[in-house]
Design an enzyme around this catalytic site. Structure first.
Site, PDB file in Angstrom:
ATOM      1  N   ILE A 175       0.862  -1.178   0.000  1.00  0.00           N
ATOM      2  CA  ILE A 175       0.000   0.000   0.000  1.00  0.00           C
ATOM      3  C   ILE A 175       0.903   1.234   0.000  1.00  0.00           C
ATOM      4  O   ILE A 175       2.091   1.148   0.313  1.00  0.00           O
ATOM      5  CB  ILE A 175      -0.985   0.028   1.185  1.00  0.00           C
ATOM      6  CG1 ILE A 175      -0.249  -0.019   2.530  1.00  0.00           C
ATOM      7  CG2 ILE A 175      -1.999  -1.105   1.076  1.00  0.00           C
ATOM      8  CD1 ILE A 175      -1.173   0.057   3.737  1.00  0.00           C
ATOM      9  N   ASP A 176       0.327   2.382  -0.333  1.00  0.00           N
ATOM     10  CA  ASP A 176       1.103   3.602  -0.474  1.00  0.00           C
ATOM     11  C   ASP A 176       1.714   4.048   0.848  1.00  0.00           C
ATOM     12  O   ASP A 176       1.205   3.731   1.928  1.00  0.00           O
ATOM     13  CB  ASP A 176       0.225   4.727  -1.020  1.00  0.00           C
ATOM     14  CG  ASP A 176      -0.268   4.466  -2.424  1.00  0.00           C
ATOM     15  OD1 ASP A 176       0.327   3.619  -3.103  1.00  0.00           O
ATOM     16  OD2 ASP A 176      -1.254   5.109  -2.836  1.00  0.00           O
ATOM     17  N   LYS A 177       2.748   4.838   0.738  1.00  0.00           N
ATOM     18  CA  LYS A 177       3.479   5.356   1.898  1.00  0.00           C
ATOM     19  C   LYS A 177       2.550   6.011   2.920  1.00  0.00           C
ATOM     20  O   LYS A 177       2.646   5.752   4.121  1.00  0.00           O
ATOM     21  CB  LYS A 177       4.535   6.361   1.427  1.00  0.00           C
ATOM     22  CG  LYS A 177       5.253   7.102   2.531  1.00  0.00           C
ATOM     23  CD  LYS A 177       6.213   8.131   1.956  1.00  0.00           C
ATOM     24  CE  LYS A 177       6.875   8.962   3.046  1.00  0.00           C
ATOM     25  NZ  LYS A 177       7.777   9.988   2.484  1.00  0.00           N
TER      26      LYS A 177
END
Length: 350
Positions: free
Chosen positions: A157-159
């Protein structure tokens, strides 16, 4: 083992730079041939399917321009494979970073990731990542090698997205879980705060996800029948209407880079506070100074895209048992929602 296009799917790409991994100059006597076949014959450790997926993602270039798999090479063409990570292999070193472990056994780990943590080294983030933290946690496990691609994170998943991820401790577990993700039998739901009041209570967003040619840091949506990008489907359901924003649940059929962020922007409802996709502008509401101050306070409370991976479900790779996990709303998102609750009650400046 389920293949991905050179491990690029679901990456949180924070860098516009592409790195050259392979370069071939087509011989003068070369007869016209599809580029995927040409590269397959040159690259001994890859498959034609992976090369085709890399081309779909825009990573196969001829004379410095991306081409599709059916491009036929010609004498003198300079063919390159450009990926969004450096060519050298990054050695993953254990780092003593706290982990919120929701579940763990001999085969899998389920982790609740905080905002601001990159999941995997690369593109300028070569330490302080989730896999560095996992390597430290499992440093005494002689069977776990953090540099072995056959173990570790199964998805990403994104940062600045919070929530649940699953990691595999064994090759067998990663293969089994990877197959579930590939076959779309896992269950993942996200909660998000988006700009605007959605017309329908439920909806389905379909459109190929591709890198935006005008901004390499961002993904964009192409028509479902487009040959550009990767097919993607997101289902959404309204949880609560909060005036100028809406709390929604999103369920993924596919797991593309920035899928929810790009899809919601595509239908005119970017995620609140999502700078990359225009969510840090005041997109709905009033023109008054007091309302502007209220929104700016909301941005300070949640200075990231308002997105949380809330649930994760899969079949355990060893026992065959269905495993379902849920993550509580993170503090910043909960405070943001409460601030809109207060405003809805007419006490917007408290």
């Amino acid at each position: 083992m389920v293949e991905t296009p050179f491990d690029t799917e679901e990456l949180d790409d924070e860098s516009p730079q592409l790195y050259e991994h392979y370069r071939f100059v087509v011989d003068k006597g070369q007869v016209p041939v599809r580029i995927d076949k040409f590269m397959f014959e040159k690259m001994q450790h890859s498959s034609r399917n992976r090369i085709q997926k890399a081309a779909e993602a825009g990573f196969v270039h001829v004379n410095e321009r991306p081409v599709k798999s059916n491009y036929k090479v010609r004498p003198g063409d300079v063919v390159t494979l450009m990926l969004d990570r450096p060519h050298f292999e990054t050695t993953i070193e254990p780092e003593d970073i706290p982990l919120d472990i929701v579940y763990e056994d001999a085969d899998v780990m389920v982790i609740d990731k905080p905002a601001g943590m990159v999941v995997h080294p690369g593109c300028g983030n070569f330490s302080g990542t989730l896999v560095n933290a996992i390597a430290w946690h499992l440093r005494d496990d002689k069977n776990y090698d953090p540099n072995d691609p056959e173990v570790g994170l199964v998805h990403r998943i994104d940062k600045d997205t919070t929530g649940l991820l699953v990691a595999a401790k064994t090759p067998e577990a990663k293969r089994a879980l990877g197959l579930q993700f590939f076959n779309k039998t896992t269950h993942r739901s996200y909660v998000a705060v988006v700009w605007g009041n959605l017309t329908e209570d439920t909806g389905r967003i379909e459109g190929n996800i591709a890198r935006d040619p005008r901004d390499r840091l961002r993904m964009t949506v192409m028509p479902p029948d487009s040959e550009v990008g990767k097919p993607a489907v997101t289902h959404y359901k309204v949880i609560e209407r909060l005036g100028y924003v809406t709390l929604v649940e999103c369920v993924l059929e596919t797991g593309r880079t920035h899928q929810i962020r790009a899809h919601m922007r595509h239908i005119g409802h970017p995620l609140f506070s999502d700078e990359r996709y225009g969510g840090t502008e005041i997109l709905r509401g009033e023109r008054s100074a007091s309302y502007k101050a209220f929104i700016n306070n909301c941005f300070k409370i949640c200075p990231r895209q308002a997105l949380h991976a809330q649930t994760l479900g899969f079949v355990h790779p060893r026992t065959g048992k269905q495993m379902d996990f849920s993550s509580p709303m993170p503090d910043d998102l909960a405070q943001l929602i409460e601030k809109w609750h207060v405003r809805m009650k007419g006490n917007e400046y408290k």
